[in-house]
Design a protein around this motif. Structure first.
Motif, short mmCIF file in Angstrom:
data_model
loop_
_atom_site.label_atom_id
_atom_site.label_comp_id
_atom_site.label_asym_id
_atom_site.label_seq_id
_atom_site.Cartn_x
_atom_site.Cartn_y
_atom_site.Cartn_z
N GLU A 1 42.38 -11.95 52.70
CA GLU A 1 42.29 -13.05 53.38
C GLU A 1 40.78 -13.06 54.20
O GLU A 1 40.14 -14.07 54.07
CB GLU A 1 43.22 -13.45 54.31
CG GLU A 1 43.41 -15.01 54.89
CD GLU A 1 44.62 -15.38 55.37
OE1 GLU A 1 45.36 -15.89 54.50
OE2 GLU A 1 45.00 -15.43 56.41
N THR A 2 40.51 -12.10 54.83
CA THR A 2 39.59 -11.93 55.70
C THR A 2 38.07 -12.22 54.65
O THR A 2 37.14 -12.78 55.10
CB THR A 2 39.50 -10.75 56.57
OG1 THR A 2 40.42 -10.64 57.42
CG2 THR A 2 38.07 -10.75 57.47
N GLU A 3 38.16 -11.60 53.63
CA GLU A 3 37.16 -11.50 52.91
C GLU A 3 36.96 -13.07 52.19
O GLU A 3 35.59 -13.57 52.09
CB GLU A 3 37.42 -10.81 51.66
CG GLU A 3 36.26 -10.59 50.48
CD GLU A 3 36.51 -9.51 49.56
OE1 GLU A 3 35.84 -9.60 48.28
OE2 GLU A 3 37.12 -8.48 50.01
N VAL A 4 38.13 -13.79 51.78
CA VAL A 4 38.09 -15.15 51.59
C VAL A 4 37.48 -15.95 52.48
O VAL A 4 36.85 -16.83 52.22
CB VAL A 4 39.49 -15.33 50.98
CG1 VAL A 4 39.51 -16.87 50.52
CG2 VAL A 4 39.96 -14.63 49.73
N VAL A 5 37.93 -15.72 53.61
CA VAL A 5 37.30 -16.68 54.74
C VAL A 5 35.95 -16.74 54.88
O VAL A 5 35.21 -17.55 55.03
CB VAL A 5 37.86 -16.52 55.95
CG1 VAL A 5 37.44 -16.87 57.22
CG2 VAL A 5 39.62 -16.57 56.00
N ILE A 6 35.31 -15.20 54.89
CA ILE A 6 33.93 -15.17 54.94
C ILE A 6 33.45 -15.71 54.07
O ILE A 6 32.14 -16.30 53.99
CB ILE A 6 33.67 -13.60 54.99
CG1 ILE A 6 34.29 -12.86 56.46
CG2 ILE A 6 32.14 -13.45 54.89
CD1 ILE A 6 34.12 -11.44 56.64
N ASN A 7 33.44 -15.44 52.54
CA ASN A 7 32.99 -16.29 51.42
C ASN A 7 32.93 -17.75 51.53
O ASN A 7 32.14 -18.24 51.15
CB ASN A 7 33.84 -15.67 50.22
CG ASN A 7 33.33 -14.49 49.92
OD1 ASN A 7 32.36 -13.92 49.82
ND2 ASN A 7 34.43 -13.81 49.06
N ILE A 8 34.17 -18.25 52.18
CA ILE A 8 34.12 -19.83 52.15
C ILE A 8 33.19 -20.18 53.26
O ILE A 8 32.45 -21.20 53.31
CB ILE A 8 35.50 -20.49 52.38
CG1 ILE A 8 36.49 -20.20 51.37
CG2 ILE A 8 35.57 -21.79 52.92
CD1 ILE A 8 37.93 -20.42 51.66
N LEU A 9 33.08 -19.61 54.32
CA LEU A 9 32.20 -19.91 55.79
C LEU A 9 30.67 -19.96 54.99
O LEU A 9 29.94 -20.62 55.35
CB LEU A 9 32.47 -19.00 56.55
CG LEU A 9 33.72 -19.21 57.59
CD1 LEU A 9 33.81 -18.14 58.44
CD2 LEU A 9 33.54 -20.75 58.01
N SER A 10 30.37 -19.07 53.93
CA SER A 10 29.17 -18.83 53.42
C SER A 10 28.41 -20.24 52.85
O SER A 10 27.36 -20.44 52.63
CB SER A 10 28.92 -17.94 52.71
OG SER A 10 29.60 -17.98 51.37
N PHE A 11 29.32 -21.07 52.32
CA PHE A 11 29.04 -22.02 51.72
C PHE A 11 28.76 -23.57 52.68
O PHE A 11 28.27 -24.51 52.26
CB PHE A 11 30.02 -22.70 50.64
CG PHE A 11 30.11 -21.60 49.49
CD1 PHE A 11 29.18 -21.69 48.55
CD2 PHE A 11 31.27 -20.77 49.47
CE1 PHE A 11 29.28 -20.80 47.65
CE2 PHE A 11 31.32 -19.96 48.58
CZ PHE A 11 30.34 -19.90 47.62
#
Length: 300
Positions: free
Chosen positions: A261-271
């Motif tokens: 989940e942490t990785e998914v959160v970081i990826n979403i924030l990058s957009f």
């Protein structure tokens, strides 16, 4: 496309049929079996009939063939170059993969050609001889269902000894690290923290299935600056469902393993502003908290 349709399931199914025809043991029932095994469900409606009625003039009515040799599918130069490039990846080399006939082939690309963003810089040392030895020991233990005894550093840097049955290895592209999953009380260990590893005489009985808790997040994407394409590429290895909402907006539901989940959160924030989290509420709160934390850091 590196691999053309000539290497697809359809061609492999027909090649297998022709191989048995050359050997002289092909029957109508075997044709159906081979198509079911090597092609797709709807192929049963086309491949057998096309071979039997002469549309594809490869078989005689008695299931023999005019071919003298078993069909072969040699790799093209482009495919060999791609394989040579992939095999040069130090992560692939960990598995001991070797393909003959690539010695004089120039790789299609090198590791220096890759520029990876949004990845932590403290990835595992895949070329370290000790790391490679630990990796191979764990792989052997997994295949033989044997126990292992390891010495590893915890998050505080202290050395601890653990014994467990390794079940499988997982790789995190965000962390650029491997971890081994176990059937014991502690579920996973980062390979980079393991300093030594040896197999024990204990043998695991029965089959242990690793189950991952699944979660999902629903996004609304504003497709400007190719955001939709970039999101799809970023989450290419996740199960997804997309819906066109019109006016350059899309609804995308992504299913992921809860541990990531942490990785998914970081990826979403990058957009940035082009992606909005719709649900679940807990995920939205994580996004809001991280944005507030970033804002607070800028104000200091």
């Amino acid at each position: 496309m590196i691999y053309s349709e000539l290497f697809s399931a359809y061609y492999n199914a027909v090649a297998s049929i022709l191989e048995h025809a050359v050997k002289g043991d092909l029957t109508d029932d075997l044709i159906l079996t081979l198509v079911q095994m090597k092609a797709f469900p709807d192929s049963i409606l086309t491949i057998p009939d096309s071979l039997k009625d002469g549309t594809w003039p490869l078989l005689r009515k008695d299931n023999t063939t005019s071919l003298e040799h078993v069909p072969t599918m040699p790799l093209t130069t482009l495919q060999k170059r791609w394989l040579k490039a992939v095999l040069a990846d130090p992560r692939v080399q960990l598995f001991g993969v070797h393909i003959e006939g690539l010695e004089d082939v120039e790789p299609l690309f090198t590791q220096e050609d890759w520029k990876v963003y949004d990845r932590y810089l403290d990835g595992d040392s895949f070329t370290d001889p000790r790391y490679i030895k630990i990796f191979h020991t764990l792989m052997e233990a997994i295949h033989e269902q044997r126990g292992v005894s390891i010495q590893a550093r915890n998050r505080y840097g202290a050395l601890r000894r653990y014994s467990f049955f390794p079940v499988c290895l997982e790789y995190s592209s965000k962390d650029d690290k491997f971890r081994v999953l176990s059937s014991g009380r502690k579920s996973e260990y980062n390979l980079g923290r393991i300093t030594s590893c040896r197999m024990t005489d204990e043998v695991r009985t029965g089959y242990y299935h690793v189950t991952h808790t699944k979660s999902h997040v629903t996004l609304e994407i504003l497709d400007e600056r190719s955001t939709l394409e970039r999101v799809m590429n970023r989450f290419a290895h996740f199960e997804k469902r997309a819906e066109d909402l019109g006016d350059k907006r899309y609804r995308l539901e992504i299913e992921y393993v809860s541990a990531d989940e942490t990785e998914v959160v970081i990826n979403i924030l990058s957009f940035g502003q082009y992606v909005k989290v719709l649900e679940p509420l807990e995920f939205r709160e994580q996004i809001i908290k991280r944005l507030k934390d970033q804002q607070n850091l800028r104000l200091r």
